[in-house]
Design a protein around this motif. Structure first.
Motif, PDB file in Angstrom:
ATOM      1  N   LYS A   1      -4.821  -3.209  -7.257  1.00 39.38           N
ATOM      2  CA  LYS A   1      -4.596  -1.781  -7.556  1.00 39.38           C
ATOM      3  C   LYS A   1      -3.118  -1.527  -7.846  1.00 39.38           C
ATOM      4  N   THR A   2      -2.263  -2.128  -7.025  1.00 42.31           N
ATOM      5  CA  THR A   2      -0.820  -1.896  -7.172  1.00 42.31           C
ATOM      6  C   THR A   2      -0.300  -2.537  -8.449  1.00 42.31           C
TER       7      THR A   2
ATOM      8  N   GLU B   1      -7.654  -6.727  -3.168  1.00 39.38           N
ATOM      9  CA  GLU B   1      -8.061  -5.448  -3.751  1.00 39.38           C
ATOM     10  C   GLU B   1      -6.874  -4.484  -3.806  1.00 39.38           C
ATOM     11  N   LYS B   2      -6.141  -4.384  -2.692  1.00 34.23           N
ATOM     12  CA  LYS B   2      -4.982  -3.475  -2.642  1.00 34.23           C
ATOM     13  C   LYS B   2      -3.895  -3.930  -3.608  1.00 34.23           C
TER      14      LYS B   2
ATOM     15  N   TYR C   1       2.290   1.733  -3.475  1.00 30.19           N
ATOM     16  CA  TYR C   1       1.203   2.218  -4.343  1.00 30.19           C
ATOM     17  C   TYR C   1       0.998   3.720  -4.130  1.00 30.19           C
ATOM     18  N   ASP C   2       0.879   4.127  -2.857  1.00 31.72           N
ATOM     19  CA  ASP C   2       0.631   5.543  -2.543  1.00 31.72           C
ATOM     20  C   ASP C   2       1.751   6.442  -3.072  1.00 31.72           C
TER      21      ASP C   2
ATOM     22  N   ASP D   1      -9.834  -8.067   0.789  1.00 30.80           N
ATOM     23  CA  ASP D   1      -9.320  -6.723   1.030  1.00 30.80           C
ATOM     24  C   ASP D   1      -7.852  -6.626   0.594  1.00 30.80           C
ATOM     25  N   THR D   2      -7.083  -7.672   0.933  1.00 27.36           N
ATOM     26  CA  THR D   2      -5.677  -7.731   0.526  1.00 27.36           C
ATOM     27  C   THR D   2      -5.577  -7.753  -0.987  1.00 27.36           C
TER      28      THR D   2
ATOM     29  N   THR E   1       0.839  -1.213   0.000  1.00 21.77           N
ATOM     30  CA  THR E   1       0.000   0.000   0.000  1.00 21.77           C
ATOM     31  C   THR E   1       0.867   1.253   0.000  1.00 21.77           C
TER      32      THR E   1
END
Length: 203
Positions: free
Chosen positions: A142-143, A138-139, A82-83, A135-136, A79
């Protein structure tokens, strides 16, 4: 994430101390807090990101994937990556102004993506798609989506990834269909299925 505090912290040597905590034998709870502090220090602060790379920060985070019992930190690390990648992209796409231009110049000094590719984070990240929690995933999806521009060749040759993506597609097709039967037109699983399909198409 307060700029004044960020500057004080980096001038006081907090970055090195946090990396030492993450690199050495410490209880999970301690590493969790250190990672949280590191994330707060790096976000929207290109100078700290540059120092982080110089100090071998990415290698330190990479080492967490080789240590037993650190699985809960993996998603937090992904995360954070990604950010950091996205904040640079968003800035480059934003409206120009003197202040923005200066910030873009600072971000240009931060060679995060080349380091990510060079240290083979492409695969470290995509391997986490095998985790069971939605949830994992999903993150991670995205990455992977953000890394696609830089990791496409690596991903194309990755047989394990294409198998995982096929399995995820089947699973989310079923879950999305169930959502629709229950009257949820734009549900969570439909969104996840969309992410999986986008990645498959790009490959």
């Amino acid at each position: 994430s307060n700029p004044k505090v960020q500057i004080e912290a980096i001038e006081g040597g907090a970055l090195q101390k946090l990396l030492v905590i993450l690199a050495t034998e410490q209880p999970l709870a301690v590493k969790k807090k250190a990672l949280f502090a590191l994330s707060s220090m790096l976000r929207h602060f290109p100078y700290a990101q540059q120092q982080f790379l110089k100090l071998g920060g990415l290698q330190v985070l990479r080492s967490l994937f080789r240590q037993k019992g650190m699985e809960t930190l993996h998603v937090r690390v992904v995360t954070l990556l990604y950010d950091l990648i996205v904040e640079k992209m968003l800035l480059e796409d934003s409206q120009q102004g003197d202040h923005v231009e200066e910030k873009i110049q600072q971000y240009r000094q931060v060679k995060l993506v080349p380091a990510v590719v060079e240290q083979d984070w492409c695969v470290v990240v995509s391997n986490l798609l095998a985790m069971p929690e939605h949830d994992t995933r999903e993150k991670v999806l995205k990455t992977v989506g953000v890394l696609m521009a830089f990791c496409k060749e690596r991903y194309r040759g990755d047989q394990a990834l294409s198998t995982t993506l096929s399995l995820l597609r089947s699973e989310y097709e079923e879950l999305a269909a169930e959502e629709q039967r229950e009257g949820d037109k734009d549900g969570y699983f439909k969104e996840l299925l969309g992410s999986v399909n986008t990645i498959i198409q790009e490959l």
